[in-house]
Each structure stands twice: as C-alpha cells, then as structure tokens.
Design an enzyme around this catalytic site. Structure first.
Site, PDB file in Angstrom:
ATOM      1  N   GLU A  81       0.838  -1.195   0.000  1.00  0.00           N
ATOM      2  CA  GLU A  81       0.000   0.000   0.000  1.00  0.00           C
ATOM      3  C   GLU A  81       0.882   1.258   0.000  1.00  0.00           C
ATOM      4  OE1 GLU A  81      -3.133  -0.309  -0.416  1.00  0.00           O
ATOM      5  OE2 GLU A  81      -3.598  -2.331   0.286  1.00  0.00           O
ATOM      6  N   CYS A 143      -7.318  -1.072   8.717  1.00  0.00           N
ATOM      7  CA  CYS A 143      -5.998  -1.082   8.075  1.00  0.00           C
ATOM      8  C   CYS A 143      -5.620   0.309   7.567  1.00  0.00           C
ATOM      9  CB  CYS A 143      -5.969  -2.073   6.909  1.00  0.00           C
ATOM     10  SG  CYS A 143      -6.047  -3.792   7.429  1.00  0.00           S
ATOM     11  N   HIS A 162      -0.627  -5.721   2.930  1.00  0.00           N
ATOM     12  CA  HIS A 162      -1.778  -6.602   3.101  1.00  0.00           C
ATOM     13  C   HIS A 162      -1.373  -8.024   2.730  1.00  0.00           C
ATOM     14  CE1 HIS A 162      -5.104  -3.455   3.251  1.00  0.00           C
ATOM     15  NE2 HIS A 162      -5.420  -4.331   4.179  1.00  0.00           N
TER      16      HIS A 162
END
Length: 195
Positions: A81, A143, A162
């Site tokens: 991410e 998250c 993730h």
C-alpha cells in the site's frame, strides 16, 4: 535501528488473523543484527489502534513502522500500500463504532504518501509462490485508518502490507519469510534515503 511491526487481532470470521501470525513469524526470523525488531498486535478497533500507533511514534521513535493487515479478498496476493486516506471510515469496528466525522485526523491532509517508494519495491522484488501487487487504496477500514495515523505521526516513515488469509499453500511460515524479503528491501530504501 529500531523497526516496529504490527499485525491485527481476530475479527469477523477470522479467529486467527494471518497478519499477526505473519508478524510473529517475522519476529522469529529477524532482520539481521543491526535491526531491533519489536512487534505488537493491534485490536480491530479504531480508537485503540490509533492510541497504540501514537504511542509507538511518541515513545519509541522507530526508523520505520510496518503494519501488516489481512486482505480477505486476496487469496494469493501480497499487496503493498502506497498511501493512507483520511476520510470515509463508515464501517463499524469490532466494538461497533466508527471514528468521529468518519475520519482519522479532523485537520489532517486528504491522504499521506509513504516515504517508501512501493512502486520501486514492487518492481524490484519477487517472492516465489505468491504475486505481489501495488495499491493506492488500503480499503477505508482499520488497516487504512491505522496506516494513515502512522504516516501522520511518523512523517511518512510507515509502510502497510496486506497479506492473504492463511491456507494450505499460504502458511504463517511462508508469509513470515515473504515479509522478511520485502522489509529488508524497504530498510535498504530507508538507508539510501538517509545517505
């Protein structure tokens, strides 16, 4: 150098959260002699996760904090991410709550980018047996919320990965080894930035 890692506790149908299992496995493996690796399990609760992340940055001031979360939709993917988003947190957490104003920081920027260049990382890294992809949307749940909070307090020196749920082919050992490979490359990038 201190590096900090977090995974998440159980939520919904996931009584065993692969993110925490992967972080525990990484802790066993280590990252080499000059990296002091500390780990923590975060609850799937907005306010508590935020308090813990704030405490990590104010008391420990790590070189890098890496958060690992479970992407239930990803069966054989590790997702890097790039940024955290401030608004849009409508989904309720494990305590049935969502943050005030559905956002992380009332006065915070819309999004914060990690100082780790995930695109470079993604291009230069491979883990046998699993695909790695790049993402700019960590999903507007705990998250993403945790990531944004960490980027905010850590001036961008945070990363979020993730991982898929555990399965026969994706074991905790496998994920721990994959994280080790990815994070060593991240730390290398941190070293290059300092020079």
């Amino acid at each position: 150098h201190l590096s900090f890692f977090s995974g998440f506790g159980p939520f919904r149908q996931y009584l065993v959260n692969s993110s925490w299992e992967a972080v525990k496995e990484l802790s066993k493996r280590g990252l080499g002699e000059d990296i002091n690796l500390q780990i923590m399990q975060l609850p799937v609760v907005y306010q508590k996760a935020k308090e813990q992340v704030c405490k990590i940055w104010t008391t420990l001031q790590p070189l890098l904090t890496v958060h690992v979360g479970l992407a239930s939709s990803a069966t054989a993917l590790i997702i890097l991410e790039q940024c955290g988003k401030n608004k849009g947190y409508q989904e309720r957490d494990a305590c049935g709550l969502h943050p005030e104003g559905a956002c992380c920081m009332l006065d915070g920027p819309e999004k914060i980018e990690s100082t780790i260049n995930m695109k470079t990382l993604w291009k230069n890294i491979s883990v046998e047996g699993i695909d790695i992809i790049l993402s700019r949307d960590a999903g507007r749940y705990i998250c993403d919320y945790t990531y944004y909070t960490s980027l905010y307090y850590g001036n961008g020196r945070a990363a979020f990965i993730h991982v898929p749920p555990l399965s026969e082919s994706v074991t905790a050992e496998f994920l721990g080894k994959a994280l080790q490979t990815i994070i060593l490359a991240m730390l290398e990038q941190c070293g290059e930035q300092r020079e």
